[in-house]
Design a protein around this motif. Sequence first.
Motif, PDB file in Angstrom:
ATOM      1  N   TYR A 112       0.841  -1.192   0.000  1.00 13.73           N
ATOM      2  CA  TYR A 112       0.000   0.000   0.000  1.00 13.73           C
ATOM      3  C   TYR A 112       0.879   1.245   0.000  1.00 13.73           C
ATOM      4  O   TYR A 112       1.812   1.345   0.806  1.00 13.73           O
ATOM      5  CB  TYR A 112      -0.939   0.030   1.217  1.00 13.73           C
ATOM      6  CG  TYR A 112      -2.078   0.993   1.027  1.00 13.73           C
ATOM      7  CD1 TYR A 112      -3.228   0.606   0.371  1.00 13.73           C
ATOM      8  CD2 TYR A 112      -1.972   2.308   1.458  1.00 13.73           C
ATOM      9  CE1 TYR A 112      -4.267   1.509   0.146  1.00 13.73           C
ATOM     10  CE2 TYR A 112      -2.998   3.215   1.239  1.00 13.73           C
ATOM     11  CZ  TYR A 112      -4.144   2.800   0.584  1.00 13.73           C
ATOM     12  OH  TYR A 112      -5.159   3.698   0.357  1.00 13.73           O
ATOM     13  N   GLU A 113       0.564   2.185  -0.888  1.00 12.57           N
ATOM     14  CA  GLU A 113       1.276   3.458  -0.966  1.00 12.57           C
ATOM     15  C   GLU A 113       0.604   4.446  -0.006  1.00 12.57           C
ATOM     16  O   GLU A 113      -0.479   4.959  -0.286  1.00 12.57           O
ATOM     17  CB  GLU A 113       1.226   3.998  -2.400  1.00 12.57           C
ATOM     18  CG  GLU A 113       1.906   5.323  -2.587  1.00 12.57           C
ATOM     19  CD  GLU A 113       1.667   5.893  -3.983  1.00 12.57           C
ATOM     20  OE1 GLU A 113       1.790   7.123  -4.121  1.00 12.57           O
ATOM     21  OE2 GLU A 113       1.353   5.130  -4.910  1.00 12.57           O
ATOM     22  N   ALA A 114       1.226   4.690   1.134  1.00 11.94           N
ATOM     23  CA  ALA A 114       0.647   5.552   2.162  1.00 11.94           C
ATOM     24  C   ALA A 114       0.555   6.997   1.681  1.00 11.94           C
ATOM     25  O   ALA A 114       1.344   7.451   0.851  1.00 11.94           O
ATOM     26  CB  ALA A 114       1.488   5.485   3.433  1.00 11.94           C
ATOM     27  N   PHE A 115      -0.429   7.718   2.199  1.00  9.69           N
ATOM     28  CA  PHE A 115      -0.592   9.143   1.905  1.00  9.69           C
ATOM     29  C   PHE A 115      -1.470   9.767   2.973  1.00  9.69           C
ATOM     30  O   PHE A 115      -2.092   9.066   3.778  1.00  9.69           O
ATOM     31  CB  PHE A 115      -1.191   9.356   0.505  1.00  9.69           C
ATOM     32  CG  PHE A 115      -2.667   9.109   0.423  1.00  9.69           C
ATOM     33  CD1 PHE A 115      -3.551  10.171   0.267  1.00  9.69           C
ATOM     34  CD2 PHE A 115      -3.194   7.835   0.506  1.00  9.69           C
ATOM     35  CE1 PHE A 115      -4.920   9.957   0.195  1.00  9.69           C
ATOM     36  CE2 PHE A 115      -4.555   7.613   0.430  1.00  9.69           C
ATOM     37  CZ  PHE A 115      -5.424   8.669   0.272  1.00  9.69           C
ATOM     38  N   THR A 116      -1.531  11.093   2.973  1.00 13.12           N
ATOM     39  CA  THR A 116      -2.383  11.828   3.903  1.00 13.12           C
ATOM     40  C   THR A 116      -3.459  12.540   3.098  1.00 13.12           C
ATOM     41  O   THR A 116      -3.155  13.235   2.130  1.00 13.12           O
ATOM     42  CB  THR A 116      -1.548  12.833   4.722  1.00 13.12           C
ATOM     43  OG1 THR A 116      -0.549  12.099   5.441  1.00 13.12           O
ATOM     44  CG2 THR A 116      -2.414  13.588   5.720  1.00 13.12           C
ATOM     45  N   THR A 117      -4.695  12.382   3.509  1.00 17.20           N
ATOM     46  CA  THR A 117      -5.819  12.976   2.802  1.00 17.20           C
ATOM     47  C   THR A 117      -5.898  14.477   3.079  1.00 17.20           C
ATOM     48  O   THR A 117      -5.227  14.989   3.979  1.00 17.20           O
ATOM     49  CB  THR A 117      -7.156  12.351   3.246  1.00 17.20           C
ATOM     50  OG1 THR A 117      -7.445  12.774   4.593  1.00 17.20           O
ATOM     51  CG2 THR A 117      -7.117  10.824   3.176  1.00 17.20           C
ATOM     52  N   ARG A 118      -6.758  15.146   2.347  1.00 18.33           N
ATOM     53  CA  ARG A 118      -6.968  16.584   2.577  1.00 18.33           C
ATOM     54  C   ARG A 118      -7.581  16.852   3.949  1.00 18.33           C
ATOM     55  O   ARG A 118      -7.590  17.975   4.423  1.00 18.33           O
ATOM     56  CB  ARG A 118      -7.828  17.182   1.467  1.00 18.33           C
ATOM     57  CG  ARG A 118      -9.284  16.794   1.576  1.00 18.33           C
ATOM     58  CD  ARG A 118     -10.145  17.504   0.587  1.00 18.33           C
ATOM     59  NE  ARG A 118     -10.279  16.665  -0.585  1.00 18.33           N
ATOM     60  CZ  ARG A 118     -10.845  17.052  -1.692  1.00 18.33           C
ATOM     61  NH1 ARG A 118     -11.324  18.253  -1.814  1.00 18.33           N
ATOM     62  NH2 ARG A 118     -10.945  16.230  -2.701  1.00 18.33           N
ATOM     63  N   TYR A 119      -8.106  15.807   4.590  1.00 13.63           N
ATOM     64  CA  TYR A 119      -8.684  15.926   5.935  1.00 13.63           C
ATOM     65  C   TYR A 119      -7.644  15.630   7.006  1.00 13.63           C
ATOM     66  O   TYR A 119      -7.983  15.457   8.175  1.00 13.63           O
ATOM     67  CB  TYR A 119      -9.879  14.969   6.079  1.00 13.63           C
ATOM     68  CG  TYR A 119     -10.884  15.136   4.967  1.00 13.63           C
ATOM     69  CD1 TYR A 119     -11.732  16.245   4.924  1.00 13.63           C
ATOM     70  CD2 TYR A 119     -10.971  14.206   3.937  1.00 13.63           C
ATOM     71  CE1 TYR A 119     -12.641  16.413   3.890  1.00 13.63           C
ATOM     72  CE2 TYR A 119     -11.884  14.364   2.902  1.00 13.63           C
ATOM     73  CZ  TYR A 119     -12.710  15.468   2.887  1.00 13.63           C
ATOM     74  OH  TYR A 119     -13.605  15.630   1.857  1.00 13.63           O
ATOM     75  N   ASP A 120      -6.376  15.548   6.596  1.00 17.30           N
ATOM     76  CA  ASP A 120      -5.239  15.269   7.477  1.00 17.30           C
ATOM     77  C   ASP A 120      -5.325  13.887   8.114  1.00 17.30           C
ATOM     78  O   ASP A 120      -4.905  13.684   9.252  1.00 17.30           O
ATOM     79  CB  ASP A 120      -5.098  16.360   8.548  1.00 17.30           C
ATOM     80  CG  ASP A 120      -3.704  16.391   9.140  1.00 17.30           C
ATOM     81  OD1 ASP A 120      -2.741  16.051   8.423  1.00 17.30           O
ATOM     82  OD2 ASP A 120      -3.576  16.740  10.333  1.00 17.30           O
ATOM     83  N   VAL A 121      -5.876  12.940   7.378  1.00 17.74           N
ATOM     84  CA  VAL A 121      -5.943  11.549   7.820  1.00 17.74           C
ATOM     85  C   VAL A 121      -4.890  10.774   7.034  1.00 17.74           C
ATOM     86  O   VAL A 121      -4.903  10.781   5.805  1.00 17.74           O
ATOM     87  CB  VAL A 121      -7.346  10.949   7.561  1.00 17.74           C
ATOM     88  CG1 VAL A 121      -7.382   9.469   7.903  1.00 17.74           C
ATOM     89  CG2 VAL A 121      -8.414  11.712   8.340  1.00 17.74           C
ATOM     90  N   THR A 122      -3.977  10.136   7.753  1.00 17.62           N
ATOM     91  CA  THR A 122      -2.949   9.339   7.097  1.00 17.62           C
ATOM     92  C   THR A 122      -3.474   7.924   6.895  1.00 17.62           C
ATOM     93  O   THR A 122      -3.957   7.288   7.827  1.00 17.62           O
ATOM     94  CB  THR A 122      -1.651   9.323   7.918  1.00 17.62           C
ATOM     95  OG1 THR A 122      -1.191  10.680   8.041  1.00 17.62           O
ATOM     96  CG2 THR A 122      -0.582   8.484   7.245  1.00 17.62           C
ATOM     97  N   ILE A 123      -3.364   7.455   5.659  1.00 24.61           N
ATOM     98  CA  ILE A 123      -3.821   6.115   5.292  1.00 24.61           C
ATOM     99  C   ILE A 123      -2.577   5.320   4.905  1.00 24.61           C
ATOM    100  O   ILE A 123      -1.876   5.676   3.962  1.00 24.61           O
ATOM    101  CB  ILE A 123      -4.843   6.187   4.139  1.00 24.61           C
ATOM    102  CG1 ILE A 123      -6.053   7.005   4.594  1.00 24.61           C
ATOM    103  CG2 ILE A 123      -5.253   4.781   3.700  1.00 24.61           C
ATOM    104  CD1 ILE A 123      -7.090   7.238   3.524  1.00 24.61           C
ATOM    105  N   GLU A 124      -2.319   4.258   5.671  1.00 22.56           N
ATOM    106  CA  GLU A 124      -1.085   3.494   5.490  1.00 22.56           C
ATOM    107  C   GLU A 124      -1.306   2.063   5.028  1.00 22.56           C
ATOM    108  O   GLU A 124      -0.337   1.359   4.742  1.00 22.56           O
ATOM    109  CB  GLU A 124      -0.293   3.469   6.796  1.00 22.56           C
ATOM    110  CG  GLU A 124       0.118   4.844   7.258  1.00 22.56           C
ATOM    111  CD  GLU A 124       0.838   4.839   8.589  1.00 22.56           C
ATOM    112  OE1 GLU A 124       1.805   5.605   8.704  1.00 22.56           O
ATOM    113  OE2 GLU A 124       0.442   4.069   9.491  1.00 22.56           O
ATOM    114  N   SER A 125      -2.561   1.633   4.961  1.00 19.87           N
ATOM    115  CA  SER A 125      -2.841   0.239   4.617  1.00 19.87           C
ATOM    116  C   SER A 125      -4.237   0.127   4.018  1.00 19.87           C
ATOM    117  O   SER A 125      -5.035   1.069   4.087  1.00 19.87           O
ATOM    118  CB  SER A 125      -2.775  -0.637   5.878  1.00 19.87           C
ATOM    119  OG  SER A 125      -3.851  -0.290   6.748  1.00 19.87           O
TER     120      SER A 125
END
Length: 154
Positions: A112-125
Amino acid sequence: MKKEIDRLKKTRSFLLSLLKDLNTVQLNEIPSGFNNNIIWNLGHLIASQQGLCYLRSGLTPVVDEKIIQLYKSQTRPEALVSAEEITRIKQVSLTVLDQLEEDYQKNKFSSYEAFTTRYDVTIESIDDAIEFLLFHEGLHLGYIMALKRSLTNK
């Protein structure tokens, strides 16, 4: 994640039930004060789910690339969506969640390519992505309800 995917399916089914009494013109209409329409929001939910789950995992999306391009974030309705395309979007909106469940059970989302959403939620998986989809689905369900109310209160 079975519970979360089931919640996504129930939310999506409820959303589709809200659209049953709306015609093609209403689904395409952009009411005053809004930037998009109901069918764009439904297409956007599909595009977002495909991007968050499949593209970020390095997998090929299970929908036509056209859907992703037309409805991804930072897009707006470009043209009227035909009755046939609306029917297709409605059908795909449920089948993508069935496919997500099947692919999840087969452990297809191993990277999974982690990123942070515009809502400042980091998604790592993929698990983070599915949990975020519940929030995102609720957000756009609210938009759709507001759009519908605007259309039916004329």
